[in-house]
Scaffold this active site. Structure first.
Site, PDB file in Angstrom:
ATOM      1  N   GLY A  40      -2.915   9.369  -3.449  1.00 14.37           N
ATOM      2  CA  GLY A  40      -4.164   9.966  -3.949  1.00 14.37           C
ATOM      3  C   GLY A  40      -4.004  11.196  -4.835  1.00 14.37           C
ATOM      4  O   GLY A  40      -4.672  11.308  -5.853  1.00 14.37           O
ATOM      5  N   THR A  46      -6.367   3.226  -4.680  1.00 14.59           N
ATOM      6  CA  THR A  46      -5.783   4.193  -5.612  1.00 14.59           C
ATOM      7  C   THR A  46      -4.854   3.492  -6.600  1.00 14.59           C
ATOM      8  O   THR A  46      -4.888   3.751  -7.808  1.00 14.59           O
ATOM      9  CB  THR A  46      -5.000   5.264  -4.810  1.00 14.59           C
ATOM     10  OG1 THR A  46      -5.854   5.774  -3.794  1.00 14.59           O
ATOM     11  CG2 THR A  46      -4.522   6.381  -5.690  1.00 14.59           C
ATOM     12  N   HIS A  94      -7.136   2.922   3.978  1.00  6.57           N
ATOM     13  CA  HIS A  94      -6.838   3.587   5.257  1.00  6.57           C
ATOM     14  C   HIS A  94      -8.123   3.824   6.067  1.00  6.57           C
ATOM     15  O   HIS A  94      -8.068   3.937   7.291  1.00  6.57           O
ATOM     16  CB  HIS A  94      -6.184   4.961   5.028  1.00  6.57           C
ATOM     17  CG  HIS A  94      -4.726   4.928   4.693  1.00  6.57           C
ATOM     18  ND1 HIS A  94      -4.248   4.532   3.469  1.00  6.57           N
ATOM     19  CD2 HIS A  94      -3.619   5.264   5.427  1.00  6.57           C
ATOM     20  CE1 HIS A  94      -2.934   4.634   3.460  1.00  6.57           C
ATOM     21  NE2 HIS A  94      -2.518   5.078   4.635  1.00  6.57           N
ATOM     22  N   CYS A 141     -11.013   3.523   0.285  1.00 10.75           N
ATOM     23  CA  CYS A 141      -9.576   3.682   0.525  1.00 10.75           C
ATOM     24  C   CYS A 141      -9.266   2.785   1.710  1.00 10.75           C
ATOM     25  O   CYS A 141     -10.011   2.787   2.708  1.00 10.75           O
ATOM     26  CB  CYS A 141      -9.250   5.139   0.849  1.00 10.75           C
ATOM     27  SG  CYS A 141      -7.574   5.390   1.497  1.00 10.75           S
ATOM     28  N   GLU A 172      -1.444   8.394   8.717  1.00 14.39           N
ATOM     29  CA  GLU A 172      -0.012   8.066   8.618  1.00 14.39           C
ATOM     30  C   GLU A 172       0.779   8.729   9.753  1.00 14.39           C
ATOM     31  O   GLU A 172       1.788   8.193  10.201  1.00 14.39           O
ATOM     32  CB  GLU A 172       0.560   8.532   7.276  1.00 14.39           C
ATOM     33  CG  GLU A 172       0.092   7.724   6.072  1.00 14.39           C
ATOM     34  CD  GLU A 172       0.736   6.348   5.962  1.00 14.39           C
ATOM     35  OE1 GLU A 172       1.950   6.231   6.202  1.00 14.39           O
ATOM     36  OE2 GLU A 172       0.018   5.380   5.625  1.00 14.39           O
ATOM     37  N   ASP A 211       0.872  -1.177   0.000  1.00 16.80           N
ATOM     38  CA  ASP A 211       0.000   0.000   0.000  1.00 16.80           C
ATOM     39  C   ASP A 211       0.907   1.225   0.000  1.00 16.80           C
ATOM     40  O   ASP A 211       2.115   1.115   0.265  1.00 16.80           O
ATOM     41  CB  ASP A 211      -0.899  -0.005   1.256  1.00 16.80           C
ATOM     42  CG  ASP A 211      -1.823   1.209   1.317  1.00 16.80           C
ATOM     43  OD1 ASP A 211      -2.349   1.602   0.260  1.00 16.80           O
ATOM     44  OD2 ASP A 211      -2.006   1.780   2.407  1.00 16.80           O
ATOM     45  N   SER A 212       0.307   2.391  -0.243  1.00 15.17           N
ATOM     46  CA  SER A 212       1.078   3.637  -0.151  1.00 15.17           C
ATOM     47  C   SER A 212       1.566   3.840   1.278  1.00 15.17           C
ATOM     48  O   SER A 212       2.390   4.706   1.520  1.00 15.17           O
ATOM     49  CB  SER A 212       0.182   4.813  -0.534  1.00 15.17           C
ATOM     50  OG  SER A 212      -0.897   4.891   0.389  1.00 15.17           O
TER      51      SER A 212
END
Ligand code: DGL
Length: 260
Positions: A45, A77, A186, A184, A152, A12-13
């Site tokens: 994003g 994303t 998150h 998303c 984050e 993931d990011s």
């Protein structure tokens, strides 16, 4: 570890894919996993499709060095912007995560659905195409600006995040949606906060459990075991791991900070 052992690689990011990992680990607790959090480059994003594809390839190349047998793109994303290119480039099963609009539409009475996702997901061809299957449904969309950054940086339970959520879901409530799709990975982290600030009649849907089922299906259809011979869960992160540690404090995993 045996040479051809089954290992699922996820990326993931950043930390969002942990919500997907938890669902997979619940369903398939004997399956080894390697997770890559590209937190240094979060959020994805606001990035362009080309930038997202480049980052995804870098992530997969890393996971391949760890001998993973399948990849879960644990990021809406990345999936909505890059999965076709990734499947063309790599020759292993790649499972993606997309906003769960179909189950929401099927369960909806009002046929009005709220979708909270990143800007790049809402603007992706894949998402726009998916909506075309439901021409009579009203989608009330909102880009979750700044939500990923707050999670984050460990500000999940902050007033700042709660205020943004109230701002983002108010137009959905005003439009009388009966489902809100969390598009998303998150966002399931703040599901309980969202429940607090929305009417109990609004159902909140994410894709985590569906992805765990999909992983199970893919392993079975490829005649692969769902138990790894040596069980481990390794989490790699290219930034400080403090927040990751707090999100995984009840899980038996090893966390590795590294430069990537
Ligand atoms: N977890 C990612 C997703 O599912 C977050 C994207 C971002 O980094 O902006 O979309």
């Amino acid at each position: 570890m045996q040479k051809n052992d089954v290992i699922i690689g996820l990326f993931d990011s950043g930390l969002g894919g942990i919500t997907v990992w938890k669902e997979i680990n619940n369903k398939l607790p004997q399956l080894s996993t390697i997770y890559l959090a590209d937190s240094k480059n979060a959020p994805y994003g606001p990035k362009s499709k080309d930038e997202i594809i480049t980052l995804c390839k870098k992530n997969i190349d890393f996971l391949l060095t760890k001998n993973v047998s399948s990849i879960v793109v644990a990021c809406n994303t990345a999936t909505t912007n890059a999965i076709n290119e990734l499947r063309t480039e790599y020759n292993l099963p790649i499972i993606g995560v997309e906003p769960a609009i179909k189950p929401a539409v099927l369960a909806s009475k009002s046929k009005k659905i709220g979708v909270l996702a990143t800007l790049a997901t809402l603007q992706s061809e894949k998402y726009i195409e998916a909506k075309k299957s439901f021409p009579k449904v009203e989608f009330v969309e909102q880009a979750g600006h700044h939500l990923v950054q707050l999670i984050e940086s460990g500000k999940l339970y902050s007033e700042e995040l709660k205020k943004l959520l109230i701002q983002y879901v108010t137009p959905m409530r005003d439009a009388q949606v009966d489902h809100i799709v969390l598009g998303c990975t998150h966002y399931p982290f703040f599901k309980s906060i969202l429940k607090e600030i929305t009417d109990s009649s609004i159902q909140i849907i994410d894709s985590g459990a569906a992805i765990a089922n999909r992983v199970h299906q893919i392993l079975e259809s490829n005649d692969l075991p769902t138990d790894s011979s040596t069980l481990f869960h390794k989490f790699y992160i290219n930034k400080s791991s403090d927040v990751m540690k707090s999100l995984l404090k009840n899980d038996k995993v090893s966390i590795i900070e590294f430069d990537f």
